[in-house]
Design a protein around this motif. Structure first.
Motif, PDB file in Angstrom:
ATOM      1  N   VAL A   1      12.697  -6.564  16.419  1.00  0.00           N
ATOM      2  CA  VAL A   1      13.731  -5.797  15.710  1.00  0.00           C
ATOM      3  C   VAL A   1      13.076  -4.851  14.705  1.00  0.00           C
ATOM      4  CG1 VAL A   1      15.733  -5.931  14.193  1.00  0.00           C
ATOM      5  CG2 VAL A   1      15.432  -7.622  16.015  1.00  0.00           C
ATOM      6  N   ALA A   2      12.082  -5.371  13.969  1.00  0.00           N
ATOM      7  CA  ALA A   2      11.377  -4.536  12.991  1.00  0.00           C
ATOM      8  C   ALA A   2      10.675  -3.370  13.679  1.00  0.00           C
ATOM      9  CB  ALA A   2      10.365  -5.390  12.219  1.00  0.00           C
ATOM     10  N   ILE A   3      10.047  -3.635  14.822  1.00  0.00           N
ATOM     11  CA  ILE A   3       9.366  -2.574  15.564  1.00  0.00           C
ATOM     12  C   ILE A   3      10.378  -1.557  16.086  1.00  0.00           C
ATOM     13  CG2 ILE A   3       7.899  -2.055  17.540  1.00  0.00           C
ATOM     14  CD1 ILE A   3       6.498  -3.568  15.281  1.00  0.00           C
ATOM     15  N   TRP A   4      11.519  -2.037  16.596  1.00  0.00           N
ATOM     16  CA  TRP A   4      12.566  -1.149  17.129  1.00  0.00           C
ATOM     17  C   TRP A   4      13.107  -0.221  16.048  1.00  0.00           C
ATOM     18  CZ3 TRP A   4      17.808  -0.719  15.922  1.00  0.00           C
ATOM     19  CH2 TRP A   4      18.551   0.083  16.789  1.00  0.00           C
ATOM     20  N   ILE A   5      13.250  -0.739  14.816  1.00  0.00           N
ATOM     21  CA  ILE A   5      13.754   0.086  13.711  1.00  0.00           C
ATOM     22  C   ILE A   5      12.827   1.271  13.471  1.00  0.00           C
ATOM     23  CG2 ILE A   5      14.141   0.123  11.206  1.00  0.00           C
ATOM     24  CD1 ILE A   5      15.170  -2.754  11.463  1.00  0.00           C
ATOM     25  N   VAL A   6      11.510   1.017  13.573  1.00  0.00           N
ATOM     26  CA  VAL A   6      10.546   2.114  13.385  1.00  0.00           C
ATOM     27  C   VAL A   6      10.606   3.074  14.561  1.00  0.00           C
ATOM     28  CG1 VAL A   6       8.097   2.686  13.130  1.00  0.00           C
ATOM     29  CG2 VAL A   6       9.032   0.680  11.962  1.00  0.00           C
ATOM     30  N   ASP A   7      10.388   2.566  15.773  1.00  0.00           N
ATOM     31  CA  ASP A   7      10.480   3.393  16.982  1.00  0.00           C
ATOM     32  C   ASP A   7      10.361   2.485  18.204  1.00  0.00           C
ATOM     33  OD1 ASP A   7      10.444   5.280  18.974  1.00  0.00           O
ATOM     34  OD2 ASP A   7       9.050   6.614  17.956  1.00  0.00           O
ATOM     35  N   LYS A   8      11.326   2.613  19.100  1.00  0.00           N
ATOM     36  CA  LYS A   8      11.378   1.729  20.262  1.00  0.00           C
ATOM     37  C   LYS A   8      10.226   1.959  21.239  1.00  0.00           C
ATOM     38  CE  LYS A   8      14.663   4.707  22.771  1.00  0.00           C
ATOM     39  NZ  LYS A   8      16.019   4.754  23.373  1.00  0.00           N
TER      40      LYS A   8
ATOM     41  N   ALA B   1       6.153  -0.983  -6.768  1.00  0.00           N
ATOM     42  CA  ALA B   1       7.122  -1.259  -5.701  1.00  0.00           C
ATOM     43  C   ALA B   1       7.695   0.037  -5.129  1.00  0.00           C
ATOM     44  CB  ALA B   1       8.246  -2.148  -6.230  1.00  0.00           C
ATOM     45  N   VAL B   2       8.073   0.967  -6.004  1.00  0.00           N
ATOM     46  CA  VAL B   2       8.663   2.236  -5.556  1.00  0.00           C
ATOM     47  C   VAL B   2       7.662   3.025  -4.715  1.00  0.00           C
ATOM     48  CG1 VAL B   2       9.485   4.498  -6.339  1.00  0.00           C
ATOM     49  CG2 VAL B   2      10.319   2.423  -7.452  1.00  0.00           C
ATOM     50  N   THR B   3       6.417   3.085  -5.187  1.00  0.00           N
ATOM     51  CA  THR B   3       5.386   3.810  -4.451  1.00  0.00           C
ATOM     52  C   THR B   3       5.157   3.208  -3.075  1.00  0.00           C
ATOM     53  OG1 THR B   3       4.280   4.356  -6.543  1.00  0.00           O
ATOM     54  CG2 THR B   3       2.998   4.619  -4.521  1.00  0.00           C
ATOM     55  N   GLN B   4       5.107   1.868  -3.022  1.00  0.00           N
ATOM     56  CA  GLN B   4       4.890   1.181  -1.750  1.00  0.00           C
ATOM     57  C   GLN B   4       6.029   1.466  -0.773  1.00  0.00           C
ATOM     58  OE1 GLN B   4       2.091  -0.499  -1.466  1.00  0.00           O
ATOM     59  NE2 GLN B   4       2.307  -1.491   0.514  1.00  0.00           N
ATOM     60  N   VAL B   5       7.257   1.409  -1.265  1.00  0.00           N
ATOM     61  CA  VAL B   5       8.425   1.647  -0.411  1.00  0.00           C
ATOM     62  C   VAL B   5       8.433   3.094   0.100  1.00  0.00           C
ATOM     63  CG1 VAL B   5      10.942   1.798  -0.367  1.00  0.00           C
ATOM     64  CG2 VAL B   5       9.835  -0.174  -1.419  1.00  0.00           C
ATOM     65  N   LEU B   6       8.150   4.051  -0.790  1.00  0.00           N
ATOM     66  CA  LEU B   6       8.123   5.459  -0.386  1.00  0.00           C
ATOM     67  C   LEU B   6       7.047   5.709   0.679  1.00  0.00           C
ATOM     68  CD1 LEU B   6       8.599   7.302  -3.811  1.00  0.00           C
ATOM     69  CD2 LEU B   6      10.216   7.240  -1.902  1.00  0.00           C
ATOM     70  N   ASN B   7       5.887   5.101   0.492  1.00  0.00           N
ATOM     71  CA  ASN B   7       4.827   5.249   1.495  1.00  0.00           C
ATOM     72  C   ASN B   7       5.254   4.689   2.841  1.00  0.00           C
ATOM     73  OD1 ASN B   7       2.921   6.541  -0.120  1.00  0.00           O
ATOM     74  ND2 ASN B   7       2.114   4.629  -0.928  1.00  0.00           N
ATOM     75  N   MET B   8       5.944   3.545   2.805  1.00  0.00           N
ATOM     76  CA  MET B   8       6.402   2.935   4.051  1.00  0.00           C
ATOM     77  C   MET B   8       7.458   3.791   4.736  1.00  0.00           C
ATOM     78  SD  MET B   8       6.504  -1.121   3.105  1.00  0.00           S
ATOM     79  CE  MET B   8       7.020  -1.547   4.765  1.00  0.00           C
ATOM     80  N   VAL B   9       8.324   4.436   3.945  1.00  0.00           N
ATOM     81  CA  VAL B   9       9.341   5.330   4.504  1.00  0.00           C
ATOM     82  C   VAL B   9       8.665   6.513   5.205  1.00  0.00           C
ATOM     83  CG1 VAL B   9      11.169   6.977   3.920  1.00  0.00           C
ATOM     84  CG2 VAL B   9      11.177   4.690   2.895  1.00  0.00           C
ATOM     85  N   GLN B  10       7.675   7.093   4.530  1.00  0.00           N
ATOM     86  CA  GLN B  10       6.968   8.227   5.121  1.00  0.00           C
ATOM     87  C   GLN B  10       6.283   7.833   6.427  1.00  0.00           C
ATOM     88  OE1 GLN B  10       3.701   9.722   2.802  1.00  0.00           O
ATOM     89  NE2 GLN B  10       3.548  11.613   3.960  1.00  0.00           N
ATOM     90  N   ILE B  11       5.605   6.706   6.422  1.00  0.00           N
ATOM     91  CA  ILE B  11       4.893   6.254   7.617  1.00  0.00           C
ATOM     92  C   ILE B  11       5.869   5.926   8.743  1.00  0.00           C
ATOM     93  CG2 ILE B  11       3.463   4.383   8.547  1.00  0.00           C
ATOM     94  CD1 ILE B  11       2.055   4.376   5.763  1.00  0.00           C
ATOM     95  N   ALA B  12       7.016   5.325   8.392  1.00  0.00           N
ATOM     96  CA  ALA B  12       8.026   4.998   9.409  1.00  0.00           C
ATOM     97  C   ALA B  12       8.547   6.262  10.088  1.00  0.00           C
ATOM     98  CB  ALA B  12       9.174   4.221   8.779  1.00  0.00           C
ATOM     99  N   ILE B  13       8.749   7.319   9.302  1.00  0.00           N
ATOM    100  CA  ILE B  13       9.213   8.597   9.863  1.00  0.00           C
ATOM    101  C   ILE B  13       8.168   9.167  10.819  1.00  0.00           C
ATOM    102  CG2 ILE B  13       9.819  10.993   9.326  1.00  0.00           C
ATOM    103  CD1 ILE B  13      10.977   9.949   6.667  1.00  0.00           C
TER     104      ILE B  13
END
Length: 454
Positions: free
Chosen positions: A321-328, A24-36
């Motif tokens: 909303v989910a898309i906007w959180i990543v980048d509008k 779970a932690v690895t998945q979340v960290l990967n998603m954070v990196q990709i979102a940035i």
């Protein structure tokens, strides 16, 4: 209070729980990196980065498929001398594999020809270096998994991803973020992580000269059978990437991957359930209890499907909303609707996934391999037809239903030979289990409230 903390810590020592937390932690960290990266990189550069990462992962499947399972089965539970022999032999084989990759890499660098696709060109230039850098951490991961040290495995994964995130943030602050700099951060984070495994002794590089010709041959003989399935599975995951990249372009690939990455939130509970359900499934099979095997399949796949329904409804309503959180900037693309399509089809994932687990539990891995070939074929054919009909990534997204249905039909057909059951029973039992889960949770809360506990 101290006793509760102690109980929690005791539970965290359980390797299965640590493994679930690590996933779970690895998945979340990967998603954070990709979102940035989605927020600060252009759409076409994100597409090229996804292609680079996906192709590196596909080629790495050859190394992982050849060595991982063979290593773990040969290493786990052996004597100190035997474990050193297996580790050294794995290092020897990994060095040869990496050397072959480097030769291909050098050949591309020497010839005057360069491919026009940015992502493919980057891969052909740099993949040899990637495999040199990651070899120690890869072997350390195999060793730690065989030793059931999932806590250390979590350190390896988290170190690499956290370093990447930190360096990306620094690059953003310095206004130096671009595609090549992101790839360089991968080299640095991977190199530091591998160096850490060597210094701490987790990679067991000191065993290199303990290798034996007999063990090397045994590892290769075992691994050559598992590498085909691993490559097929990786090709299935990456076939969309190649079709979109070469038919629609890297910008479309970035938009598609945004919807896909958001959908991967579903993968966290799926993987967690899968890790905990496999042992009781295997136990029921070994006890020749066919009824309980099928009951567990119905219970967990049905329960997870019912629990996903409100998540899917929320995704359909709030996709933008989910898309906007990543980048509008992605609001004007197909990303939100692609996310909706994926989340709708996600309701079929639990049944397909747990049928596959059940086939493994009843010793039918060959069926899963055959099924994978048919699913891959259905996915590729569906993608080409979808792109031809729609002319955009909607065609690829809608085509996702084909491999899922193919997998479900093949699995259901073979499981009927093991024991007859109705597919509709999965959802009926899932609904009953959900009701019981809610009632039990409510009863526990009321009991705690009555006892004066927060």
């Amino acid at each position: 209070m101290l006793s509760k903390i102690k109980q929690i810590l005791e539970k965290l020592k359980n390797p299965h729980i640590v493994n679930l937390i690590g996933t779970a932690v690895t998945q979340v960290l990967n998603m954070v990196q990709i979102a940035i990266l989605f927020r600060y990189m252009s759409i076409d550069k994100m597409g090229a980065w996804f292609f680079f990462q996906g192709t590196v992962g596909l080629v790495d499947t050859f190394r992982a498929g050849l060595l991982s399972t063979a290593f773990i089965t040969s290493y786990a539970g052996t004597t100190k001398e035997r474990s050193a022999e297996v580790a050294g032999s794995a290092w020897y084989l990994a060095t040869w594999i990496t050397g072959l990759f480097v030769l291909v890499n050098l050949a591309y660098l020497v010839i005057p020809y360069r491919v026009g696709d940015v992502g493919l060109d980057l891969f052909l230039k740099w993949f040899g270096l990637v495999f040199i850098i990651t070899m120690p951490s890869f072997l350390a991961s195999c060793i730690l998994q065989a030793e059931k040290r999932f806590d250390r495995l979590l350190y390896i994964r988290a170190t690499s991803t956290c370093l990447s995130i930190f360096m990306v943030i620094v690059l953003i602050a310095l206004n130096k973020l671009n595609l090549m700099m992101v790839i360089y951060t991968g080299f640095v984070s991977g190199g530091i992580t591998s160096l850490m495994t060597i210094v701490l002794g987790w990679a067991r590089i000191n065993t290199f000269f303990h290798k034996t010709t007999q063990t090397v041959k045994a590892l290769f003989a075992f691994g050559k059978f598992s590498v085909g399935t691993a490559l097929g599975s990786s090709m299935f995951r990456n076939s969309d990437t190649y079709i979109i990249n070469f038919m629609l372009g890297p910008s479309s690939l970035a938009v598609y991957n945004l919807g896909l990455r958001l959908m991967e939130l579903v993968e966290i509970p799926l993987r967690s359930f899968a890790a905990t359900v496999m042992p009781p499934l295997s136990a029921a099979y070994n006890q020749h209890n066919k009824y309980h095997v099928i009951y567990l399949l119905k219970k967990y796949s049905g329960l997870l499907t019912i629990l996903l329904i409100p998540v899917v409804i929320g995704s359909l309503l709030f996709a933008e909303v989910a898309i906007w959180i990543v980048d509008k900037k992605y609001l004007s693309t197909e990303a939100a609707n692609v996310f909706r399509v994926f989340m709708t089809f996600a309701l079929l994932y639990p049944v397909e996934r747990f049928m596959a687990l059940t086939l493994d539990a009843i010793n039918q891995p060959k069926v899963n391999m055959i099924k994978l070939i048919f699913m891959l074929t259905a996915n590729i054919v569906g993608d080409f037809i979808g792109v031809w009909v729609f002319g955009n990534i909607y065609g690829v997204a809608f085509a996702t239903i084909l491999p899922i249905l193919t997998g479900m039909i093949i699995s259901y057909h073979w499981l009927q030979k093991y024991m007859k059951f109705a597919l509709w029973d999965v959802y009926k039992i899932g609904w009953l289990e959900t009701q019981w889960l809610i009632k039990d949770s409510w009863a526990v809360l009321r009991k705690k409230k009555a006892a004066g506990n927060p």
